[in-house]
Write an enzyme that holds these catalytic residues in place. Structure first.
Site, short mmCIF file in Angstrom:
data_model
loop_
_atom_site.label_atom_id
_atom_site.label_comp_id
_atom_site.label_asym_id
_atom_site.label_seq_id
_atom_site.Cartn_x
_atom_site.Cartn_y
_atom_site.Cartn_z
N ARG A 195 -3.93 -14.72 -0.36
CA ARG A 195 -2.90 -13.99 0.26
C ARG A 195 -1.69 -14.43 0.68
O ARG A 195 -0.54 -13.65 0.51
CB ARG A 195 -3.52 -13.36 1.65
CG ARG A 195 -5.07 -12.76 1.43
CD ARG A 195 -4.80 -11.34 0.58
NE ARG A 195 -6.10 -10.77 0.60
CZ ARG A 195 -6.39 -9.63 0.01
NH1 ARG A 195 -5.45 -9.22 -1.02
NH2 ARG A 195 -7.59 -9.05 -0.01
N THR B 272 -11.66 -14.37 -11.13
CA THR B 272 -12.55 -13.11 -10.48
C THR B 272 -14.02 -13.38 -11.06
O THR B 272 -14.36 -13.65 -12.24
CB THR B 272 -11.78 -11.96 -11.48
OG1 THR B 272 -10.59 -11.65 -11.38
CG2 THR B 272 -12.70 -10.61 -11.15
N ASP C 191 -7.44 -4.14 -12.65
CA ASP C 191 -7.83 -3.64 -11.36
C ASP C 191 -7.09 -2.66 -10.69
O ASP C 191 -5.84 -2.87 -10.35
CB ASP C 191 -7.76 -5.33 -10.53
CG ASP C 191 -8.63 -5.38 -9.11
OD1 ASP C 191 -9.88 -4.57 -9.43
OD2 ASP C 191 -8.10 -5.89 -8.29
N ASP D 39 -12.49 -10.06 -6.53
CA ASP D 39 -11.30 -10.45 -6.84
C ASP D 39 -10.64 -11.27 -5.86
O ASP D 39 -9.98 -10.88 -5.06
CB ASP D 39 -10.42 -9.19 -6.73
CG ASP D 39 -9.10 -9.25 -7.42
OD1 ASP D 39 -8.84 -10.07 -8.19
OD2 ASP D 39 -8.24 -8.50 -7.08
N HIS E 247 -8.69 1.11 2.24
CA HIS E 247 -8.10 -0.34 2.00
C HIS E 247 -6.60 -0.23 1.66
O HIS E 247 -5.72 -1.16 2.05
CB HIS E 247 -8.57 -0.97 0.99
CG HIS E 247 -8.27 -2.16 0.44
ND1 HIS E 247 -8.06 -3.52 0.99
CD2 HIS E 247 -7.48 -2.60 -0.99
CE1 HIS E 247 -7.53 -4.29 0.51
NE2 HIS E 247 -7.19 -3.92 -0.90
N THR F 95 -10.70 -3.19 -3.65
CA THR F 95 -11.52 -3.37 -2.59
C THR F 95 -12.16 -2.17 -1.88
O THR F 95 -11.36 -1.15 -1.73
CB THR F 95 -10.65 -4.15 -1.59
OG1 THR F 95 -10.21 -5.31 -2.11
CG2 THR F 95 -11.55 -4.30 -0.33
N GLU G 235 -8.20 -7.61 6.00
CA GLU G 235 -8.53 -6.31 6.91
C GLU G 235 -9.29 -6.71 7.93
O GLU G 235 -8.78 -6.23 9.22
CB GLU G 235 -9.24 -5.10 6.14
CG GLU G 235 -8.38 -4.78 4.92
CD GLU G 235 -9.14 -3.51 4.11
OE1 GLU G 235 -9.31 -2.53 4.58
OE2 GLU G 235 -9.78 -3.98 3.08
N GLN H 4 0.28 -14.29 -2.82
CA GLN H 4 0.36 -12.89 -2.97
C GLN H 4 1.45 -12.48 -2.34
O GLN H 4 2.41 -11.52 -2.84
CB GLN H 4 -0.93 -12.00 -2.69
CG GLN H 4 -0.85 -10.69 -3.01
CD GLN H 4 -2.16 -9.72 -2.67
OE1 GLN H 4 -2.98 -10.42 -2.12
NE2 GLN H 4 -1.97 -8.68 -2.67
N GLU I 210 -15.72 -5.42 -4.46
CA GLU I 210 -15.44 -4.53 -5.38
C GLU I 210 -16.62 -4.35 -6.48
O GLU I 210 -17.60 -4.98 -6.57
CB GLU I 210 -14.33 -4.84 -6.23
CG GLU I 210 -12.92 -5.13 -5.60
CD GLU I 210 -11.65 -5.54 -6.41
OE1 GLU I 210 -11.84 -4.64 -7.65
OE2 GLU I 210 -10.67 -6.05 -5.94
N GLU J 149 -12.56 -10.05 -2.01
CA GLU J 149 -12.38 -8.56 -2.13
C GLU J 149 -13.56 -7.88 -2.81
O GLU J 149 -14.44 -8.48 -4.05
CB GLU J 149 -11.18 -8.28 -3.37
CG GLU J 149 -9.71 -8.56 -2.48
CD GLU J 149 -8.62 -7.72 -3.00
OE1 GLU J 149 -9.05 -7.01 -4.00
OE2 GLU J 149 -7.53 -7.67 -2.27
N ARG K 43 3.18 -4.20 4.99
CA ARG K 43 4.47 -3.53 5.06
C ARG K 43 4.35 -2.57 6.26
O ARG K 43 4.33 -1.36 6.18
CB ARG K 43 4.73 -2.64 3.88
CG ARG K 43 4.96 -3.51 2.54
CD ARG K 43 5.28 -2.71 1.29
NE ARG K 43 4.14 -1.63 1.19
CZ ARG K 43 3.18 -1.62 0.87
NH1 ARG K 43 2.78 -2.81 0.19
NH2 ARG K 43 2.36 -0.80 0.33
N LYS L 26 -3.80 -13.99 -7.64
CA LYS L 26 -5.21 -13.43 -8.00
C LYS L 26 -5.63 -13.77 -9.46
O LYS L 26 -6.74 -13.61 -9.93
CB LYS L 26 -4.98 -11.94 -8.00
CG LYS L 26 -4.88 -11.24 -6.88
CD LYS L 26 -4.84 -9.68 -6.72
CE LYS L 26 -4.86 -9.00 -5.34
NZ LYS L 26 -6.30 -8.94 -4.70
N PHE M 270 -6.91 0.24 -7.06
CA PHE M 270 -6.81 0.16 -5.79
C PHE M 270 -7.23 1.18 -5.06
O PHE M 270 -6.46 2.28 -4.73
CB PHE M 270 -4.97 -0.11 -5.59
CG PHE M 270 -4.27 -0.44 -4.30
CD1 PHE M 270 -5.26 -1.38 -3.46
CD2 PHE M 270 -3.33 -0.12 -3.93
CE1 PHE M 270 -4.64 -1.68 -2.43
CE2 PHE M 270 -2.71 -0.16 -2.72
CZ PHE M 270 -3.20 -1.04 -2.01
#
Length: 421
Positions: A245, A265, A134, A241, A141, A354, A368, A248, A209, A207, A150, A261, A136
């Site tokens: 959270r 899927t 997977d 996916d 995103h 995503t 998000e 994660q 995707e 997610e 972060r 995760k 990114f």
């Protein structure tokens, strides 16, 4: 020589082929699409490869035998993997044959007995997933997730130089319609210095995707140049996916996703060939700084797929992402995947990550949309969601421009959340 199937005219050029079947003119699963899947049905209990055409499924192996196409015997398998192993020339020949027999009325008598109503079939996972990676690949995103997890850090310094990804769990990829059990695991402490807790995820997310199905296996230690990657990109599915959270956020310090995760899927039951999406290719957003040569050399300017996606919870619209926002092309994903010597295996599955855009109504996950759970999403029936609840049914759909102004569909992916065990 590598093929270049995506040097296509614009979406208004040409005319879509017309079938002798009575199909609605705007059906996204007409002759211009012809996705492959694996199905069983009354009288056809053993799973085998089928081709979706409007409200029908063509028993591909049986039709090939009746119409004299000996190489169609590969479709008698219970997964697409043997067909994927035949490579791009076989894929192109098969698509040409399928288009012919579904548009030339002289084949009607040979094909008609092998059409099964879509409503009567049971679909199965279309591929035996060899490996699952997977990525990114959407900048919006990546920036939004960084801001939530972060704050103040922004994109990692490597993000615009390479397609960031993680190796997922192939054994928990499931076909659309499969229930998803809420995962259980460790959740981080509520305050600094506290102890973690254990239990069902309280922040279950989706997610939105794309999934790219690969074929044309390569040897370990070799690598696929970006200009040759199209030879290994068989088709596209929608991919959810599912993400816990809270699990994660706690476990991904410092390594990447694991239990947050690995539990499920979901993918579409039908794989839309890349060749069906040739009219939908659009340039990726400007790649600045310029990627290193192995991600550009020997290939046309990088493009992605202009797919319009919709995400619904309990049939209520949540968001409309667009795959034109993907920063890295599928060919670049393949080139980066293999540059270190990892092989392509028939049935490899690559997730795009995503798909999210710059506006609120184009964000591809609840993380998000709610800014990490801070702001609830109001659905069009007045109900609200911060995270998924038990019993929620999540559905993703997508369409792309086709020839002559028509539409090409990528089959839905649907899953229902059931309580933790």
């Amino acid at each position: 020589m590598p093929t270049t199937p995506y040097d296509a005219p614009d979406a208004t050029a040409g005319e879509p082929p017309v079938s002798w079947l009575d199909l609605a003119p705007d059906d996204p699963f007409g002759v211009a699409t012809l996705p492959y899947g694996v199905f069983s049905a009354p009288g056809r209990e053993a799973p085998r490869v089928g081709v979706r055409i409007g409200p029908w499924v063509l028993d591909a192996a049986a039709a090939a035998e009746r119409a004299g196409m000996e190489s169609g015997a590969v479709w008698a398998a219970d997964r697409l993997n043997p067909f994927l192993g035949q490579g791009p020339h076989a894929w192109a020949a098969a698509r040409e044959w399928l288009t012919t027999v579904l548009t030339d009325a002289s084949y009607r008598d040979a094909v008609l007995p092998h059409l099964v109503p879509l409503a009567e079939v049971t679909t199965h996972l279309p591929i035996r997933v060899a490996d699952y990676v997977d990525f990114f690949a959407a900048e919006h995103h990546a920036r939004n997730a960084a801001d939530i997890f972060r704050p103040g850090v922004g994109l990692s310094p490597n993000w615009k130089h390479l397609p960031v990804g993680y190796h997922g769990r192939a054994g928990t990829v499931v076909v659309s319609g499969t229930d998803v059990v809420r995962p259980t695991g460790q959740r981080g402490p509520a305050q600094a210095g506290g102890s973690p807790t254990f239990g069902p995820s309280e922040r279950l997310d989706v997610e939105t995707e794309l999934g790219f199905v690969l074929g044309g296996a390569t040897a370990q230690g070799s690598r696929v140049a970006v200009g040759e990657a199209a030879d290994h990109l068989f088709g596209v599915v929608l991919l959810n996916d599912w993400s816990a959270r809270d699990l994660q956020a706690w476990e991904a310090q410092p390594l990447g996703p694991f239990l947050g995760k690995s539990f499920a899927t979901s993918v579409s039951a039908w794989v839309t060939p890349m060749s069906a999406l040739a009219h939908a290719r659009v340039p990726v957003p400007g790649q600045d700084p310029r990627p290193l040569p192995y991600l550009l050399d020997g290939a046309p300017a990088p493009t992605t797929i202009g797919l319009s996606l919709e995400l619904r919870v309990n049939d209520r619209l949540v968001t409309r992402p667009h795959a034109s926002d993907l920063y890295w092309s599928p060919e670049q994903l393949v080139a980066h995947l293999t540059v270190g010597g990892a092989s392509v295996r028939d049935g490899d599955l690559l997730g795009s990550g995503t798909v999210s855009g710059a506006t609120r109504d184009s964000l591809g996950c609840l993380l998000e949309l709610t800014h990490g759970g801070r702001d609830a999403v109001v659905l069009d029936d007045g109900s609200t969601r911060t995270w998924l609840e038990d019993g929620d049914v999540v559905t993703m759909t997508a369409v792309a421009p086709g020839p002559g102004g028509g539409r090409v569909g990528v089959a839905e992916v649907r899953g229902r959340v059931v309580p933790a065990r």
